[in-house]
Design a protein around this motif. Sequence first.
Motif, PDB file in Angstrom:
ATOM      1  N   ALA A  70      -2.158   8.822 -16.242  1.00  0.00           N
ATOM      2  CA  ALA A  70      -1.296   7.686 -15.954  1.00  0.00           C
ATOM      3  C   ALA A  70      -2.156   6.435 -16.052  1.00  0.00           C
ATOM      4  CB  ALA A  70      -0.682   7.812 -14.562  1.00  0.00           C
ATOM      5  N   TRP A  71      -1.554   5.311 -16.401  1.00  0.00           N
ATOM      6  CA  TRP A  71      -2.304   4.086 -16.665  1.00  0.00           C
ATOM      7  C   TRP A  71      -1.847   2.969 -15.740  1.00  0.00           C
ATOM      8  CZ3 TRP A  71      -5.993   4.073 -20.604  1.00  0.00           C
ATOM      9  CH2 TRP A  71      -6.016   5.209 -21.403  1.00  0.00           C
ATOM     10  N   THR A  72      -2.809   2.179 -15.231  1.00  0.00           N
ATOM     11  CA  THR A  72      -2.505   0.976 -14.455  1.00  0.00           C
ATOM     12  C   THR A  72      -3.454  -0.136 -14.891  1.00  0.00           C
ATOM     13  OG1 THR A  72      -4.060   1.485 -12.676  1.00  0.00           O
ATOM     14  CG2 THR A  72      -1.787   2.247 -12.384  1.00  0.00           C
ATOM     15  N   HIS A  73      -3.060  -1.367 -14.583  1.00  0.00           N
ATOM     16  CA  HIS A  73      -3.988  -2.474 -14.783  1.00  0.00           C
ATOM     17  C   HIS A  73      -5.108  -2.329 -13.753  1.00  0.00           C
ATOM     18  CE1 HIS A  73      -0.535  -4.450 -16.842  1.00  0.00           C
ATOM     19  NE2 HIS A  73      -1.521  -4.825 -17.628  1.00  0.00           N
ATOM     20  N   GLY A  74      -6.233  -2.902 -14.006  1.00  0.00           N
ATOM     21  CA  GLY A  74      -7.378  -2.801 -13.109  1.00  0.00           C
ATOM     22  C   GLY A  74      -7.328  -3.808 -11.975  1.00  0.00           C
ATOM     23  N   ILE A  75      -6.138  -4.128 -11.494  1.00  0.00           N
ATOM     24  CA  ILE A  75      -5.996  -5.064 -10.381  1.00  0.00           C
ATOM     25  C   ILE A  75      -5.302  -4.356  -9.225  1.00  0.00           C
ATOM     26  CG2 ILE A  75      -6.035  -7.175 -11.764  1.00  0.00           C
ATOM     27  CD1 ILE A  75      -3.006  -7.215 -11.653  1.00  0.00           C
ATOM     28  N   GLU A  76      -5.607  -4.803  -8.015  1.00  0.00           N
ATOM     29  CA  GLU A  76      -5.094  -4.134  -6.815  1.00  0.00           C
ATOM     30  C   GLU A  76      -3.573  -4.208  -6.731  1.00  0.00           C
ATOM     31  OE1 GLU A  76      -5.799  -4.130  -2.000  1.00  0.00           O
ATOM     32  OE2 GLU A  76      -6.819  -5.611  -3.241  1.00  0.00           O
ATOM     33  N   LYS A  77      -3.001  -5.295  -7.193  1.00  0.00           N
ATOM     34  CA  LYS A  77      -1.547  -5.480  -7.103  1.00  0.00           C
ATOM     35  C   LYS A  77      -0.805  -4.356  -7.825  1.00  0.00           C
ATOM     36  CE  LYS A  77       2.068  -8.506  -8.784  1.00  0.00           C
ATOM     37  NZ  LYS A  77       2.342  -9.563  -9.739  1.00  0.00           N
ATOM     38  N   VAL A 121      -1.943  -1.311  -8.680  1.00  0.00           N
ATOM     39  CA  VAL A 121      -2.198  -0.004  -8.069  1.00  0.00           C
ATOM     40  C   VAL A 121      -1.375   0.150  -6.795  1.00  0.00           C
ATOM     41  CG1 VAL A 121      -3.962   1.485  -7.057  1.00  0.00           C
ATOM     42  CG2 VAL A 121      -4.492   0.152  -9.100  1.00  0.00           C
ATOM     43  N   ARG A 122      -1.337  -0.892  -5.963  1.00  0.00           N
ATOM     44  CA  ARG A 122      -0.532  -0.834  -4.733  1.00  0.00           C
ATOM     45  C   ARG A 122       0.962  -0.697  -5.052  1.00  0.00           C
ATOM     46  NH1 ARG A 122      -2.988  -1.113  -0.122  1.00  0.00           N
ATOM     47  NH2 ARG A 122      -4.991  -2.137   0.086  1.00  0.00           N
ATOM     48  N   GLN A 123       1.412  -1.399  -6.075  1.00  0.00           N
ATOM     49  CA  GLN A 123       2.812  -1.305  -6.483  1.00  0.00           C
ATOM     50  C   GLN A 123       3.146   0.114  -6.947  1.00  0.00           C
ATOM     51  OE1 GLN A 123       3.621  -4.263  -9.448  1.00  0.00           O
ATOM     52  NE2 GLN A 123       5.568  -4.823  -8.518  1.00  0.00           N
ATOM     53  N   ALA A 124       2.238   0.723  -7.688  1.00  0.00           N
ATOM     54  CA  ALA A 124       2.457   2.093  -8.160  1.00  0.00           C
ATOM     55  C   ALA A 124       2.497   3.079  -7.000  1.00  0.00           C
ATOM     56  CB  ALA A 124       1.363   2.486  -9.154  1.00  0.00           C
ATOM     57  N   VAL A 125       1.635   2.874  -6.005  1.00  0.00           N
ATOM     58  CA  VAL A 125       1.629   3.744  -4.832  1.00  0.00           C
ATOM     59  C   VAL A 125       2.920   3.556  -4.037  1.00  0.00           C
ATOM     60  CG1 VAL A 125       0.511   4.117  -2.592  1.00  0.00           C
ATOM     61  CG2 VAL A 125      -0.875   3.933  -4.647  1.00  0.00           C
ATOM     62  N   GLN A 126       3.327   2.309  -3.852  1.00  0.00           N
ATOM     63  CA  GLN A 126       4.530   2.005  -3.077  1.00  0.00           C
ATOM     64  C   GLN A 126       5.785   2.583  -3.740  1.00  0.00           C
ATOM     65  OE1 GLN A 126       5.254  -2.178  -2.743  1.00  0.00           O
ATOM     66  NE2 GLN A 126       6.770  -1.944  -1.115  1.00  0.00           N
ATOM     67  N   ARG A 127       5.855   2.523  -5.068  1.00  0.00           N
ATOM     68  CA  ARG A 127       7.014   3.031  -5.801  1.00  0.00           C
ATOM     69  C   ARG A 127       6.949   4.534  -6.039  1.00  0.00           C
ATOM     70  NH1 ARG A 127       6.409   1.313 -10.886  1.00  0.00           N
ATOM     71  NH2 ARG A 127       8.433   2.105 -11.419  1.00  0.00           N
ATOM     72  N   ARG A 128       5.863   5.182  -5.591  1.00  0.00           N
ATOM     73  CA  ARG A 128       5.613   6.604  -5.810  1.00  0.00           C
ATOM     74  C   ARG A 128       5.545   6.936  -7.311  1.00  0.00           C
ATOM     75  NH1 ARG A 128      10.106   7.163  -2.714  1.00  0.00           N
ATOM     76  NH2 ARG A 128       9.727   6.758  -0.543  1.00  0.00           N
ATOM     77  N   VAL A 135      -5.848   7.654  -3.737  1.00  0.00           N
ATOM     78  CA  VAL A 135      -5.753   6.727  -4.874  1.00  0.00           C
ATOM     79  C   VAL A 135      -6.318   5.366  -4.480  1.00  0.00           C
ATOM     80  CG1 VAL A 135      -4.150   5.496  -6.378  1.00  0.00           C
ATOM     81  CG2 VAL A 135      -3.777   7.907  -5.892  1.00  0.00           C
ATOM     82  N   LEU A 136      -5.922   4.856  -3.325  1.00  0.00           N
ATOM     83  CA  LEU A 136      -6.406   3.543  -2.889  1.00  0.00           C
ATOM     84  C   LEU A 136      -7.909   3.558  -2.601  1.00  0.00           C
ATOM     85  CD1 LEU A 136      -3.434   2.497  -0.604  1.00  0.00           C
ATOM     86  CD2 LEU A 136      -3.981   1.657  -2.893  1.00  0.00           C
ATOM     87  N   GLU A 137      -8.433   4.657  -2.058  1.00  0.00           N
ATOM     88  CA  GLU A 137      -9.878   4.767  -1.815  1.00  0.00           C
ATOM     89  C   GLU A 137     -10.654   4.736  -3.122  1.00  0.00           C
ATOM     90  OE1 GLU A 137     -10.635   8.309   0.397  1.00  0.00           O
ATOM     91  OE2 GLU A 137      -9.532   7.612   2.158  1.00  0.00           O
ATOM     92  N   GLN A 138     -10.167   5.468  -4.109  1.00  0.00           N
ATOM     93  CA  GLN A 138     -10.862   5.502  -5.397  1.00  0.00           C
ATOM     94  C   GLN A 138     -10.816   4.141  -6.079  1.00  0.00           C
ATOM     95  OE1 GLN A 138     -10.345   8.607  -8.090  1.00  0.00           O
ATOM     96  NE2 GLN A 138     -10.608  10.184  -6.552  1.00  0.00           N
ATOM     97  N   PHE A 139      -9.690   3.453  -5.962  1.00  0.00           N
ATOM     98  CA  PHE A 139      -9.606   2.130  -6.590  1.00  0.00           C
ATOM     99  C   PHE A 139     -10.523   1.135  -5.890  1.00  0.00           C
ATOM    100  CE2 PHE A 139      -7.805  -2.079  -7.303  1.00  0.00           C
ATOM    101  CZ  PHE A 139      -7.892  -2.107  -8.687  1.00  0.00           C
ATOM    102  N   THR A 140     -10.623   1.215  -4.571  1.00  0.00           N
ATOM    103  CA  THR A 140     -11.525   0.338  -3.821  1.00  0.00           C
ATOM    104  C   THR A 140     -12.972   0.587  -4.237  1.00  0.00           C
ATOM    105  OG1 THR A 140      -9.995   0.355  -1.963  1.00  0.00           O
ATOM    106  CG2 THR A 140     -12.216  -0.390  -1.511  1.00  0.00           C
ATOM    107  N   ALA A 141     -13.340   1.854  -4.406  1.00  0.00           N
ATOM    108  CA  ALA A 141     -14.697   2.182  -4.861  1.00  0.00           C
ATOM    109  C   ALA A 141     -14.930   1.653  -6.279  1.00  0.00           C
ATOM    110  CB  ALA A 141     -14.916   3.689  -4.818  1.00  0.00           C
ATOM    111  N   TYR A 142     -13.911   1.709  -7.119  1.00  0.00           N
ATOM    112  CA  TYR A 142     -14.008   1.196  -8.493  1.00  0.00           C
ATOM    113  C   TYR A 142     -14.209  -0.322  -8.480  1.00  0.00           C
ATOM    114  CZ  TYR A 142     -12.375  -0.325 -13.105  1.00  0.00           C
ATOM    115  OH  TYR A 142     -12.259  -0.919 -14.324  1.00  0.00           O
ATOM    116  N   GLU A 143     -13.466  -1.025  -7.620  1.00  0.00           N
ATOM    117  CA  GLU A 143     -13.600  -2.482  -7.532  1.00  0.00           C
ATOM    118  C   GLU A 143     -14.947  -2.905  -6.981  1.00  0.00           C
ATOM    119  OE1 GLU A 143     -10.218  -3.764  -5.185  1.00  0.00           O
ATOM    120  OE2 GLU A 143      -9.551  -4.921  -6.920  1.00  0.00           O
ATOM    121  N   ASP A 144     -15.512  -2.105  -6.070  1.00  0.00           N
ATOM    122  CA  ASP A 144     -16.773  -2.463  -5.429  1.00  0.00           C
ATOM    123  C   ASP A 144     -17.987  -2.234  -6.323  1.00  0.00           C
ATOM    124  OD1 ASP A 144     -15.365  -3.201  -3.227  1.00  0.00           O
ATOM    125  OD2 ASP A 144     -15.738  -1.352  -2.109  1.00  0.00           O
TER     126      ASP A 144
END
Length: 148
Positions: free
Chosen positions: A90-97, A99-106, A121-130
Amino acid sequence: MVHSLQQLRRGACDTKLTRTPGRKRARLVVGSFQQEGGDGARMKLHQQRTCIGCRTSTSRNDLIRWVLTEQAPLPAVLLDVGASASGRGAWTHGIEKCVRQAVQRRAFSRAFKSAVNADTVLEQFTAYEDRPVSGRPSGKHDESGSEI
């Protein structure tokens, strides 16, 4: 806009000529072509993917890939930095908005056709951003692998 058959065969316009089996006539299909080089260069069709967060379609170079791995107790979602891991993606933009939208919409659960732990998912994205910017992929998927 009317194009000549020669322009279509050369790839000099934003439409392409396709012939489907069982049809006597060729069909014109609008594609997303981008100019590759200078004068007289061939047109290249870039791979398009849809962000599961904001639902916009864009080049795969602008998105990051998530992959479902089949681990022993439960399937897990991992961030596929190289966009080359096997499995359903699955593909998302590399921005938190997004990823959070995808999680919220399931959207991850729908894309993977399996239950997904949103916290992972959110933990992995936070590690990616850091990670430092130099550690992130360049976004070039069309390279041969040679860095020289």
